[in-house]
Design a protein around this motif. Structure first.
Motif, PDB file in Angstrom:
ATOM      1  N   GLY A   1       0.808  -1.192   0.000  1.00 16.04           N
ATOM      2  CA  GLY A   1       0.000   0.000   0.000  1.00 16.04           C
ATOM      3  C   GLY A   1       0.851   1.257   0.000  1.00 16.04           C
TER       4      GLY A   1
ATOM      5  N   ARG B   1      -4.374   0.749  -2.003  1.00 12.41           N
ATOM      6  CA  ARG B   1      -4.441   0.000  -0.760  1.00 12.41           C
ATOM      7  C   ARG B   1      -4.056  -1.452  -1.006  1.00 12.41           C
TER       8      ARG B   1
ATOM      9  N   GLY C   1      -8.007   2.084  -5.223  1.00 11.80           N
ATOM     10  CA  GLY C   1      -7.286   3.340  -5.201  1.00 11.80           C
ATOM     11  C   GLY C   1      -7.234   3.949  -6.583  1.00 11.80           C
TER      12      GLY C   1
END
Length: 316
Positions: free
Chosen positions: A162, A167, A264
């Motif tokens: 991450g 993530r 993300g």
């Protein structure tokens, strides 16, 4: 008798990705890199480097009297220091977007997704690195016997971690582990997996639990690093999308590369991946083995040729 390579000073934060890019470029040029680790002082570490009024005073002393030329700087803070050194007469090659006008450097080597331009700007599709056919051949000799017990086709899995954009915690690690285990079972492949320094311990545990068995091998982060060996021996590669460097090194091989998505968003990484997908070099990882004809893609050689031409050097 062959003369030793000329030195080059690397101005960079002491991070694996920055060392990989700058050292890789220097060695492809035919220079021997020496790192001068960049550490901002006090409050300056919280201020964007482009705003430093006196970059050489904003960092811990580099030992400027021992700097060899050329200088290769990288990133925003490296660029600020590199531009200051060039004002003092150094020849400076900047890697990545410096967040400063390109004219403050002799050359700037940036990715296309950085969206900068100038007469001294060299644009590449991939990050710079040191993964050469010669190193891959050596790694195959070393690691081929160690991985010979695994089924073929052999899928190398490169797991990152991450960051501020994507993530990769326990839930994401568990989902990736299930997808890899499904591929291993349904497609009867072997898996050789390496985590990175950024991979969280709980992600490693999920991967170990899901992939336990004779058809997989996971590096426990002790002993020799198998990273190059996995690249060299793989019939296909799965790599998480958080790292431009890992994807760039994977596509420099002769193996098809599948990119595992993570929650993300990054505009820059999205543009980078989209271009590689458009030219057929990568595909999304969907939990199954995919193979297709590929050609190694490595723009580091082109960048190194541009640096040699600027410096008046012949190819090593």
């Amino acid at each position: 008798m062959t003369a030793p390579p000329c030195p080059a000073s690397i101005i960079a934060a002491d991070l694996a990705g920055m060392r990989s890019q700058t050292f890789g470029l220097a060695r492809r040029v035919g220079l021997e890199p020496h790192l001068y680790a960049l550490v901002p002082r006090g409050l300056w570490r919280h201020v964007p480097a482009a705003w430093w009024p006196s970059p050489l005073r904003a960092i811990q002393p580099l030992g400027l009297d021992s700097l060899a030329h050329p200088v290769i700087s990288i990133g925003g803070s490296g660029g600020a220091v590199g531009a200051a050194l060039r004002r003092k007469g150094a020849t400076v090659i900047q890697v990545q977007n410096p967040r400063l006008p390109p004219g403050r450097f002799d050359l700037v080597i940036a990715n296309r997704h950085d969206r900068i331009a100038g007469p001294n700007v060299i644009l590449t599709r991939t990050a710079l690195h040191g993964v050469t056919p010669e190193l891959l051949a050596q790694a195959q000799v070393e690691w081929g016997p160690r991985l010979a017990h695994l089924p073929r086709p052999l899928v190398a899995v490169l797991v990152g971690g991450g960051n501020g954009r994507f993530r990769l915690g326990r839930p994401e690690g568990a989902a990736l582990a299930v997808s890899l285990a499904t591929m291993m079972r349904r497609d009867q492949v072997g898996i050789a997996l390496t985590p990175s320094r950024r991979t969280a311990p709980e992600v490693c545990r999920e991967l170990h639990d899901a992939l336990a068995g004779p058809d997989s091998w996971i590096w426990d982060q002790s002993g020799p690093n198998p990273y190059l060996g996995l690249l060299a021996c793989a019939d296909a590669i799965v790599v998480t999308m958080d790292s431009v460097s890992m994807v760039s090194e994977a596509v420099a091989t002769a193996a098809p590369v599948m990119v595992a998505a993570l929650p993300g968003r990054s505009r820059r990484i999205g543009l980078f991946l989209r271009e590689l997908e458009q030219v057929g070099r990568i595909r999304p990882f969907a939990g199954r083995l995919e193979t297709w004809p590929v050609t190694p893609l490595d723009d580091t050689l082109m960048a190194a040729e541009a640096v040699r031409a600027h410096l008046g050097l012949v190819a090593p």
